[in-house]
Design a protein around this motif. Structure first.
Motif, PDB file in Angstrom:
ATOM      1  N   SER A  51      30.024  72.476  24.133  1.00 50.55           N
ATOM      2  CA  SER A  51      29.278  71.237  23.907  1.00 50.55           C
ATOM      3  C   SER A  51      27.795  71.579  23.753  1.00 50.55           C
ATOM      4  CB  SER A  51      29.545  70.244  25.039  1.00 50.55           C
ATOM      5  OG  SER A  51      29.077  68.957  24.687  1.00 50.55           O
ATOM      6  N   PHE A  52      26.918  71.048  24.594  1.00 49.09           N
ATOM      7  CA  PHE A  52      25.493  71.365  24.479  1.00 49.09           C
ATOM      8  C   PHE A  52      25.250  72.861  24.650  1.00 49.09           C
ATOM      9  CE2 PHE A  52      21.098  71.085  26.520  1.00 49.09           C
ATOM     10  CZ  PHE A  52      20.454  71.027  25.304  1.00 49.09           C
ATOM     11  N   TRP A  79      20.173  70.531  17.321  1.00 53.04           N
ATOM     12  CA  TRP A  79      20.737  69.484  18.172  1.00 53.04           C
ATOM     13  C   TRP A  79      19.677  68.442  18.533  1.00 53.04           C
ATOM     14  CZ3 TRP A  79      19.538  67.766  23.035  1.00 53.04           C
ATOM     15  CH2 TRP A  79      20.479  66.959  23.662  1.00 53.04           C
ATOM     16  N   TYR A 109      19.187  60.663  29.089  1.00 54.35           N
ATOM     17  CA  TYR A 109      18.442  61.730  28.423  1.00 54.35           C
ATOM     18  C   TYR A 109      17.073  61.925  29.072  1.00 54.35           C
ATOM     19  CZ  TYR A 109      21.675  62.677  24.626  1.00 54.35           C
ATOM     20  OH  TYR A 109      22.767  63.090  23.892  1.00 54.35           O
TER      21      TYR A 109
END
Length: 202
Positions: A51-52, A79, A109
């Motif tokens: 993922s990230f 990203w 975030y």
């Protein structure tokens, strides 16, 4: 396995937020492992980012020549830029009509990056490896799915690579087409480990 900045215990217990210069995290982790654990093959160090993490680990591999293989699931060159655009759109929506789910996303975030509502988009734009992807020189395996939430970005990343590389695309027939192969780990792992064996065991 470890909790990096912005994730798990590193974030919730120690208040360590995300940072784009992940080489300053992963290189010390490799140093620590080599100094404290037996049985590590120093010639076959692999970074595997999910993922990230799939965005983060290529940068670490660029700055640490000990890494022989980099696995990204999925790959992504910029990203931060993509998510900065999304958050800008959310922030432009009047709060009284903005769904609570989007408010939560924005707050999440901000929390994970140690930012404010005013600085979060600028912070996210730091997460852009576009200019350095060409410097990645270890074997890189890019995993992708036909139902990835960042559709097409892994292939863009793969095409930017100038190093030895492999591309694994999972579709509905595999049952592993979702983000980072969620729900289809067995099939994806078998295919990935066969590829790892092909390159590391001669």
């Amino acid at each position: 396995m470890y909790d990096g900045p912005g994730q798990g215990f590193a974030l919730r217990m120690n208040g360590i937020t995300f940072r784009h210069d992940i080489e300053n995290v992963i290189t010390p982790i490799i140093d620590y492992c080599l100094e404290n654990f037996e049985g590590i093959d120093e010639e076959n160090i692999i970074l595997f980012g999910i993922s990230f993490g799939g965005f983060l680990v290529p940068r670490a591999a660029i700055y640490d020549e000990r890494v022989r293989m980099c696995i990204v699931d999925p790959g992504n060159a910029n990203w931060g830029g993509a998510f900065a655009k999304r958050l800008e759109m959310i922030q432009k929506m009047p709060k009284e009509v903005r769904p609570a789910q989007l408010d939560f996303m924005l707050e999440d975030y901000i929390y994970k990056h140690g930012a404010t509502s005013e600085t979060i988009c600028d912070e996210l734009r730091k997460f852009d490896n576009t200019d350095i992807i060409k410097d990645l020189d270890c074997l890189t395996i890019v995993m992708d799915g036909t139902s990835e939430m960042t559709q097409g970005e892994a292939k863009v990343f793969y095409d930017m690579l100038e190093c030895e590389k492999e591309y694994l695309l999972f579709d509905e027939d595999s049952g592993s087409q979702m983000h980072a192969q969620m729900g289809g780990y067995a099939t994806a792992s078998e295919m990935l480990l066969d590829l790892v064996e092909k390159h590391l065991i001669q």
